[in-house]
Design an enzyme around this catalytic site. Structure first.
Site, PDB file in Angstrom:
ATOM      1  N   GLN A   1      -5.700 -18.855  12.508  1.00 58.16           N
ATOM      2  CA  GLN A   1      -4.468 -18.514  13.226  1.00 58.16           C
ATOM      3  C   GLN A   1      -4.316 -19.423  14.431  1.00 58.16           C
ATOM      4  O   GLN A   1      -3.318 -19.359  15.128  1.00 58.16           O
ATOM      5  CB  GLN A   1      -4.539 -17.057  13.688  1.00 58.16           C
ATOM      6  CG  GLN A   1      -4.641 -16.071  12.545  1.00 58.16           C
ATOM      7  CD  GLN A   1      -5.039 -14.693  13.048  1.00 58.16           C
ATOM      8  OE1 GLN A   1      -4.215 -13.940  13.562  1.00 58.16           O
ATOM      9  NE2 GLN A   1      -6.309 -14.360  12.941  1.00 58.16           N
ATOM     10  N   ASN A   2      -5.332 -20.234  14.684  1.00 56.53           N
ATOM     11  CA  ASN A   2      -5.301 -21.074  15.887  1.00 56.53           C
ATOM     12  C   ASN A   2      -4.468 -22.326  15.663  1.00 56.53           C
ATOM     13  O   ASN A   2      -4.369 -22.845  14.555  1.00 56.53           O
ATOM     14  CB  ASN A   2      -6.726 -21.450  16.303  1.00 56.53           C
ATOM     15  CG  ASN A   2      -7.532 -20.231  16.699  1.00 56.53           C
ATOM     16  OD1 ASN A   2      -6.943 -19.177  16.935  1.00 56.53           O
ATOM     17  ND2 ASN A   2      -8.841 -20.360  16.759  1.00 56.53           N
TER      18      ASN A   2
ATOM     19  N   HIS B   1      -0.438 -20.569  11.690  1.00 58.03           N
ATOM     20  CA  HIS B   1       0.557 -20.562  12.759  1.00 58.03           C
ATOM     21  C   HIS B   1       0.901 -21.967  13.248  1.00 58.03           C
ATOM     22  O   HIS B   1       1.403 -22.135  14.354  1.00 58.03           O
ATOM     23  CB  HIS B   1       0.066 -19.693  13.922  1.00 58.03           C
ATOM     24  CG  HIS B   1      -0.072 -18.243  13.546  1.00 58.03           C
ATOM     25  ND1 HIS B   1      -0.875 -17.354  14.210  1.00 58.03           N
ATOM     26  CD2 HIS B   1       0.502 -17.535  12.536  1.00 58.03           C
ATOM     27  CE1 HIS B   1      -0.794 -16.150  13.639  1.00 58.03           C
ATOM     28  NE2 HIS B   1       0.027 -16.240  12.612  1.00 58.03           N
TER      29      HIS B   1
ATOM     30  N   CYS C   1      11.318 -31.573  12.327  1.00 55.89           N
ATOM     31  CA  CYS C   1      12.764 -31.365  12.401  1.00 55.89           C
ATOM     32  C   CYS C   1      13.144 -30.593  11.150  1.00 55.89           C
ATOM     33  O   CYS C   1      12.937 -31.071  10.036  1.00 55.89           O
ATOM     34  CB  CYS C   1      13.521 -32.691  12.468  1.00 55.89           C
ATOM     35  SG  CYS C   1      15.316 -32.443  12.350  1.00 55.89           S
TER      36      CYS C   1
ATOM     37  N   GLY D   1     -13.473 -13.701  15.487  1.00 58.46           N
ATOM     38  CA  GLY D   1     -12.669 -13.778  16.713  1.00 58.46           C
ATOM     39  C   GLY D   1     -11.197 -13.517  16.542  1.00 58.46           C
ATOM     40  O   GLY D   1     -10.376 -14.199  17.146  1.00 58.46           O
TER      41      GLY D   1
ATOM     42  N   GLU E   1     -16.279  -7.427  20.140  1.00 56.47           N
ATOM     43  CA  GLU E   1     -15.593  -6.146  20.366  1.00 56.47           C
ATOM     44  C   GLU E   1     -15.156  -5.576  19.029  1.00 56.47           C
ATOM     45  O   GLU E   1     -14.783  -6.329  18.130  1.00 56.47           O
ATOM     46  CB  GLU E   1     -14.290  -6.372  21.170  1.00 56.47           C
ATOM     47  CG  GLU E   1     -14.435  -7.101  22.473  1.00 56.47           C
ATOM     48  CD  GLU E   1     -14.914  -6.193  23.580  1.00 56.47           C
ATOM     49  OE1 GLU E   1     -14.718  -4.973  23.457  1.00 56.47           O
ATOM     50  OE2 GLU E   1     -15.516  -6.708  24.539  1.00 56.47           O
TER      51      GLU E   1
ATOM     52  N   ALA F   1     -18.718 -16.138  18.601  1.00 55.36           N
ATOM     53  CA  ALA F   1     -18.472 -17.171  17.591  1.00 55.36           C
ATOM     54  C   ALA F   1     -19.503 -18.302  17.648  1.00 55.36           C
ATOM     55  O   ALA F   1     -19.884 -18.868  16.620  1.00 55.36           O
ATOM     56  CB  ALA F   1     -17.069 -17.740  17.782  1.00 55.36           C
TER      57      ALA F   1
END
Ligand code: NAD
Ligand code: ZN
Length: 239
Positions: free
Chosen positions: A100-101, A118, A126, A184, A212, A228
């Site tokens: 996703q980075n 992403h 363009c 992560g 977490e 990580a």
């Protein structure tokens, strides 16, 4: 779900491997995550810098902001976790990274087969001309398309849809994978957050690596509470 700090998963035993990475993958390189302190949207209002409306209104302001982000990412370097994945790929024929980075950190560690859900800070496009240009460096080399319009960063901004071809490609690879290792990611950004469940549904062994717990922790077969950069303590492969 099995919670463990001692897992030692031998990746050589798996055929098709996927790493699914989010902002936490780059946190120790010095690129801030969104959720947590230091997040960029605490400082900048995304409505002014990271959506199509802002770009249409003031393209140079949005491009300058992205140049700042490029400069800050260029000061950061891949860490042991990125390097572990790069090394694994040299020793295993089927390793794909779905990230996703947008920072290009996996590629800087020599990793190939990176699906960028992403987009990337290092590409411009363009949409009118269907043009996609690689552009690496602090400053953009070219901010205008041949058609005269401003090129826009090839990034999924707020309010944008993911490119369907990229998302379908990721889904198809996931359907065939044997092991799915997420690193992560908070699992809060959709539709990317649906991909771990897709891997699980299709029978992959699913591991979450994150210091977490996340909203998706319960769907994983194994949750490893580590950073990580420390994955080499829990994952291994034979050379
Ligand atoms: P997020 O910011 O929502 O969550 C980050 C996750 O990483 C959290 O669950 C956190 O516990 C975990 N984390 C923090 N430090 C870690 C470490 N050292 N090791 C492992 N995990 C750690 O990130 P997201 O889920 O990726 O969603 C945010 C969206 O914004 C995504 O599209 C993301 O790619 C994008 N984003 C990208 C970058 C980048 O390109 N580096 C940076 C910020 C945000
Ligand atoms: Zn054009």
């Amino acid at each position: 779900m099995m919670e463990s700090k001692k897992a030692n998963v031998n990746l050589s035993e798996f055929g098709k491997i996927i790493f699914f990475t989010g902002a936490g993958m780059s946190a120790e390189s010095g690129v801030p995550t969104y959720r947590g302190s230091g997040g960029i949207w605490h400082k900048y209002n995304w409505q002014e810098y990271a959506c199509q409306t802002a770009f249409d209104k003031n393209p140079t302001k949005v491009l300058k902001f992205h140049e700042l982000r490029r400069a800050s990412v260029l000061k950061c370097n891949p860490h042991d976790g990125h390097n572990f994945i790069g090394e694994l790929q040299k020793n295993h024929e089927n390793v794909t990274i779905i990230t996703q980075n947008i920072d290009g950190m996996h590629q800087r560690a020599g990793t190939k087969n990176v699906v960028e859900l992403h987009g990337s800070l290092w590409r411009m496009r363009c949409d009118d001309c269907n043009v996609l240009i690689e552009d690496i460096g602090k400053k953009y080399q070219n901010i205008n398309c041949d058609c005269g319009k401003y090129l826009r960063p090839d990034i999924t901004w707020f309010g944008d849809n993911l490119k369907s071809s990229v998302f379908e490609n990721a889904s198809n690879i996931i359907k065939k994978c044997d092991i799915f290792i997420s690193i992560g990611t908070s699992g809060a950004v959709w539709p990317a957050a649906g991909l771990p469940s897709e891997a699980k549904r299709n029978g992959a062994y699913c591991i979450e690596i994150n210091p977490e717990p996340t909203d998706l922790s319960s769907i994983y077969d194994e949750v490893i509470d580590c950073k990580a950069s420390e994955i080499n303590q829990y994952l291994s492969f034979h050379t």
